[in-house]
Motif scaffolding. Structure first.
Motif, PDB file in Angstrom:
ATOM      1  N   VAL A  37       0.905  -1.150   0.000  1.00 36.59           N
ATOM      2  CA  VAL A  37       0.000   0.000   0.000  1.00 36.59           C
ATOM      3  C   VAL A  37       0.942   1.198   0.000  1.00 36.59           C
ATOM      4  O   VAL A  37       1.464   1.582   1.041  1.00 36.59           O
ATOM      5  CB  VAL A  37      -0.897   0.030   1.259  1.00 36.59           C
ATOM      6  N   ASN A  41      -3.643   7.508  -1.531  1.00 38.77           N
ATOM      7  CA  ASN A  41      -4.387   7.670  -2.778  1.00 38.77           C
ATOM      8  C   ASN A  41      -4.092   6.442  -3.655  1.00 38.77           C
ATOM      9  O   ASN A  41      -2.959   6.256  -4.118  1.00 38.77           O
ATOM     10  CB  ASN A  41      -3.943   8.964  -3.475  1.00 38.77           C
ATOM     11  N   TYR A  42      -5.104   5.610  -3.860  1.00 38.64           N
ATOM     12  CA  TYR A  42      -4.916   4.352  -4.573  1.00 38.64           C
ATOM     13  C   TYR A  42      -4.395   4.551  -6.001  1.00 38.64           C
ATOM     14  O   TYR A  42      -3.574   3.767  -6.478  1.00 38.64           O
ATOM     15  CB  TYR A  42      -6.219   3.547  -4.569  1.00 38.64           C
ATOM     16  N   SER A  45      -0.805   5.075  -5.708  1.00 37.40           N
ATOM     17  CA  SER A  45      -0.200   3.808  -5.313  1.00 37.40           C
ATOM     18  C   SER A  45      -0.009   2.916  -6.541  1.00 37.40           C
ATOM     19  O   SER A  45       1.057   2.309  -6.725  1.00 37.40           O
ATOM     20  CB  SER A  45      -1.096   3.122  -4.272  1.00 37.40           C
ATOM     21  N   TYR A  60      -2.355  -2.767  -3.101  1.00 32.06           N
ATOM     22  CA  TYR A  60      -3.584  -2.799  -2.314  1.00 32.06           C
ATOM     23  C   TYR A  60      -4.031  -1.391  -1.926  1.00 32.06           C
ATOM     24  O   TYR A  60      -3.217  -0.478  -1.823  1.00 32.06           O
ATOM     25  CB  TYR A  60      -3.369  -3.660  -1.063  1.00 32.06           C
ATOM     26  N   ASN A  61      -5.339  -1.252  -1.668  1.00 34.34           N
ATOM     27  CA  ASN A  61      -5.877   0.059  -1.300  1.00 34.34           C
ATOM     28  C   ASN A  61      -5.933   0.274   0.206  1.00 34.34           C
ATOM     29  O   ASN A  61      -6.308   1.346   0.657  1.00 34.34           O
ATOM     30  CB  ASN A  61      -7.244   0.307  -1.945  1.00 34.34           C
ATOM     31  N   SER A  62      -5.568  -0.732   0.992  1.00 29.68           N
ATOM     32  CA  SER A  62      -5.529  -0.593   2.451  1.00 29.68           C
ATOM     33  C   SER A  62      -4.685  -1.702   3.050  1.00 29.68           C
ATOM     34  O   SER A  62      -4.462  -2.740   2.405  1.00 29.68           O
ATOM     35  CB  SER A  62      -6.942  -0.650   3.043  1.00 29.68           C
TER      36      SER A  62
END
Length: 133
Positions: A37, A41-42, A45, A60-62
């Motif tokens: 991550v 901000n995805y 990323s 990953y977003n988290s």
């Protein structure tokens, strides 16, 4: 030689400490950055993952998404260690979640914001037989 599969929390585009950790891992040549991550901000990323040649399926977003997805992978494919290079206030909650789920960690200093948080992590390291550097 088999490289240690490393994930990273934080350290995306323009991050000084993340870049330092990546350079150090390349110098010793024992680690391979396989996912993480990299930014809150995805989109940023994913941009970072593309620049670094990292499979977008492992961007990953988290932290929760990282833990969930990595634990579903065969043990020989998942991240073996996660480097935490976020702003200081996030070190403890991310370290705690990752340790509770069996990941070894490298955490940028300070490890935590309070002595009690550090003691909590110490207990988790012992309980999970993990490494926290």
């Amino acid at each position: 030689m088999k490289k240690i599969k490393m994930g990273m929390i934080g350290g995306g585009i323009g991050a000084f400490i993340g870049d330092a950790h990546r350079r150090a891992s390349r110098i010793c040549d024992d680690f391979e950055l396989v996912g993480g991550v990299f930014d809150i901000n995805y989109e940023k990323s994913m941009e970072f993952a593309v620049r670094e040649g990292i499979d977008l399926n492992r961007c990953y977003n988290s932290v929760d998404a990282l833990i969930s997805a990595e634990l579903k992978m065969p043990v020989d494919k998942r991240m073996e260690v996660v480097s935490i290079v976020t702003p200081n206030a996030f070190h403890y909650p991310f370290a705690k979640s990752l340790l509770e789920n069996g990941f070894h960690l490298v955490c940028e200093k300070p490890m935590t914001m309070t002595v009690q948080e550090a003691l909590d992590l110490e207990k988790l390291v012992a309980k999970r037989n993990a490494r926290l550097l």
